[in-house]
Write an enzyme that holds these catalytic residues in place. Sequence first.
Site, short mmCIF file in Angstrom:
data_model
loop_
_atom_site.label_atom_id
_atom_site.label_comp_id
_atom_site.label_asym_id
_atom_site.label_seq_id
_atom_site.Cartn_x
_atom_site.Cartn_y
_atom_site.Cartn_z
N HIS A 1 -4.28 4.72 6.58
CA HIS A 1 -3.10 4.24 5.84
C HIS A 1 -1.82 4.67 6.53
O HIS A 1 -1.69 5.82 6.97
CB HIS A 1 -3.12 4.79 4.41
CG HIS A 1 -4.30 4.34 3.61
ND1 HIS A 1 -4.29 3.18 2.88
CD2 HIS A 1 -5.53 4.87 3.46
CE1 HIS A 1 -5.46 3.03 2.29
NE2 HIS A 1 -6.24 4.05 2.62
N ASP B 1 0.84 -1.20 0.00
CA ASP B 1 0.00 0.00 0.00
C ASP B 1 0.88 1.26 0.00
O ASP B 1 1.73 1.43 0.87
CB ASP B 1 -0.87 -0.06 1.27
CG ASP B 1 -1.74 1.18 1.48
OD1 ASP B 1 -1.79 2.05 0.60
OD2 ASP B 1 -2.40 1.25 2.55
#
Lengths: 551, 551
Positions: A366, A193
């Site tokens: 995130h 990610d």
Amino acid sequence: MTSLRIIPLGGLGEVGKNMTVFELGDEIIVVDAGLAFPRDEHLGVDLVLPDFGYLEERAANIRAVVLTHGHEDHVGALPYLLREVRVPEVWATKLTLELVASKLDEHGLMRSTELRELVPEDGAVEIGRFRIEAIRMAHSIPDSVALVIESEAGRVVHTGDYKIDHTPVDGFKTDVGKLAEVGNRGVDLLLGDSTNAERPGVTQSERVVGEAFRQIIPARTGRVLISSFASNVHRMQQAIDVAVQVERKVAVVGRSLRKNINIARNLGYIDVPEDTMIRTQRIDEFRPHELMILCAGSQGEPVSALTRIAYNDHPAVKVERGDTVIISAKPIPGNELKIHDTINGLTKLGAEVLHEDNAPVHVSGHGKAEELRTILSLLRPRAVMPVHGEYRMLAAHARLAQEAGVPSDSIVIAENGSVVELTPGAPPRIVEHVEAGMTFVDGLGVGDVQDVALRDRRHLSEDGVLIVVATLATNGSVAAGPPELIARGFAETGPLLDEMREEARRVLDQCLADNVDEIKLLQEHLHDGIGQLVYDRTRRRPMILPVVIEV
Amino acid sequence: MTSLRIIPLGGLGEVGKNMTVFELGDEIIVVDAGLAFPRDEHLGVDLVLPDFGYLEERAANIRAVVLTHGHEDHVGALPYLLREVRVPEVWATKLTLELVASKLDEHGLMRSTELRELVPEDGAVEIGRFRIEAIRMAHSIPDSVALVIESEAGRVVHTGDYKIDHTPVDGFKTDVGKLAEVGNRGVDLLLGDSTNAERPGVTQSERVVGEAFRQIIPARTGRVLISSFASNVHRMQQAIDVAVQVERKVAVVGRSLRKNINIARNLGYIDVPEDTMIRTQRIDEFRPHELMILCAGSQGEPVSALTRIAYNDHPAVKVERGDTVIISAKPIPGNELKIHDTINGLTKLGAEVLHEDNAPVHVSGHGKAEELRTILSLLRPRAVMPVHGEYRMLAAHARLAQEAGVPSDSIVIAENGSVVELTPGAPPRIVEHVEAGMTFVDGLGVGDVQDVALRDRRHLSEDGVLIVVATLATNGSVAAGPPELIARGFAETGPLLDEMREEARRVLDQCLADNVDEIKLLQEHLHDGIGQLVYDRTRRRPMILPVVIEV
């Protein structure tokens, strides 16, 4: 020896965000099947799907879809995929599976596949020639996992979306122990990610938001409204905990929010005393300081609960001086102005609006650069393929990998449609590109609105449309009546319309005098003559549609 | 005793940003004449002007326009205003006046008004029954001023846009001494910039950006591109200073940027050694590390220099691995995605892109909460009217004023079109509302595109358009030919088009069988019949335009 082919297929400006194909010989597993939300230039489009073409051509090879977590951009395209190809099994963790089940149920697709639970604590499952193991990762929805995908081609780790939260609300931390163990076994390729790769430091723990709620809410004397993403179960739990503590009743406004909360409660992911929740209809029975309202619409979506409340147009909820609205979310790029409008509306009604810019009421789901470095240290991958991000973010992630000691020639920045081949003993490389366009969902239509239609919508939206209808006598020699003109989106009435009608008549007469009577040519002359007139007068270029009819 | 009427008239979602009218009996002065940039929903619109209606009705009363600074949102509507009403004098400081002169020259309007220089150091000027005094304020363009507007109704201070920068680059600090002196004289009403009222603390000095340039640029080995607002003269100066120091040549790309730099150089506001600047055509003569390129396009504007460079489509400038691009600006809300695209494009070409999020390369031109408090302390106004901001910002500014001791009933939150009346000895109050809509500029048209046209453009952009042309025999009894259908933006070809044609024929036959032959009614039936078919099949609602012609 067979190579593994890895093909990111979905994501709007982002690589492999919505869907990634893993193909080994004649066996395919698909990681995630999510959708993207249209951008401004996708006029009238409701949803954007990944390109299923590659999978449709190899439908017989698909063994399973494996989902990393329950966000729409990772699971939302599943019903559309299942309509196109047979998928024997869908694997996911408990909450993800329930969210998907409810979605498939709505689409009448529950019988089209077998839903199988992936339990991180139970170790690997075998799916054809693949061994898949889930590792718990903290994210803004519970039950998120990374996947270890093992095959004869090597060991690949796909992180899914994650942050390294050591104090998450549900107790399911990112399992750094297991990541380290996998790292010790040896990782041939990491798909990681990249969303926050450009941001230095570490993303704050979800617990920070709970702390803010505990500071803000007890002091308030009016209604408290909290809006977040419908799937942010931790966030709801933290809000509800404070409601219980200060003895406010909780009402939930918004269909998908209510659905998600119900699913999460049934599975034990949200814990609420029975008498805390009230139905929307009962809101009026309580005084403002006895109420907490969880509502959808944190992105300023035009028909959402919060937007309607901001315009004083909601049937059940109103906001007035003394109330507090907490927008516990970050604008998805492109939604900023809509959210500003919502905040202005709520402020005008007298509410105090707290949001990311003026209170610590949101944290990202995130991980930032230091967390990406931690993952690189734990896994020590031989090669890295940054995913989940725009190009700039992938490039930043690539730099982090390089700094962590991954050789440059083992870092692959792919695009959607790139076929990345992994062969034991060699660095991964891009060997070819396959079709990976976007499929637009517009109303009931899937894929029928294409670039031509969008280009036309864009043209229409810029300067409007002019229709010119001219009739000719059957022998093509005389105009059978005055041309009819209809303008929409410009000069709908007024002198320019008259002038255009005159010009149409002039062009027509001229053509007939010159013995130009082929309909196609007449239409061209009308188009060009009127187009020039409009441009000279206004510097606009409306779409001009001439129709010539012989009668 | 006459009251002063203060009427904010311009700003898109912001109050009094672009234009404010001050009216005393039959004398009017106008502060600023700026324009707004259209939002997404203003499809095809180029510019948004304030509503000149109030001024047009009182054209004979206008004594002067007084400008606070040279930004487009404060001066850009002046040419349009001058075309509508006679304005005897336009007052502004030196740089603002030059920028305006060049603009009026382009519009062929230089003879329509007298341009008069406002010199802060020279004290007040008399304009009719008003005395106007300028006070230097620091902002992101040199020569910005606040205005003290005195009349028999009292002393009003209008801050313009400002920050309190104690170390600006041009040496013209916010003149806190003069502000204090005016405060000592007594201020009846403050109209204050609210842009950053929600943000705590203090905006950093412009000098911080220069420091960043000095840290970043000397270490770079490739081209350095810097993009900022075309009017940010200080920023250019700081970039050029570093270029001189590291012996890079400076090229300027972008028409308005070049024009502004020329004006600023001619007035002595930018100081560049002659041999530092090179023409764009000479860029190829230098190696990458010998070049600094100042370029327009910091907002990702589609046809700007930086956007073209990012798509490798600029005739004179290219970017490659090793180059550095500094985006020294903040996205105007709504432009985020376009700027992301630009950054992705530049990154793909290999450049490192530095922007507000990853380097201290931009500071705001507007003061934050502590600066607003400082102004309130210096001026100690009896009443406050927050301006220049969305409602939420005005509300935040109002809170600051209240905390500073201004009584609640002396704080006025007005909207555009509110008439705020100031009478000696009484708090200001809103006495009425006048028309203050928006005037759209689209191509050459000013005000001819209105809400109906925009609504139609929106409709067209969502689902496209369908034109149905049917012909009837003159006696209205039979269809003279098959209906013609043209679809744009949906179902342009394919089975749905055939089905719609069939439906059109069916509706027509049915109507004629029922003796419905009035054209209006036939059109209605066609519209409804086909509309329902399209909706049933697709859940879309294109604009349907039936044309029935008798021949």
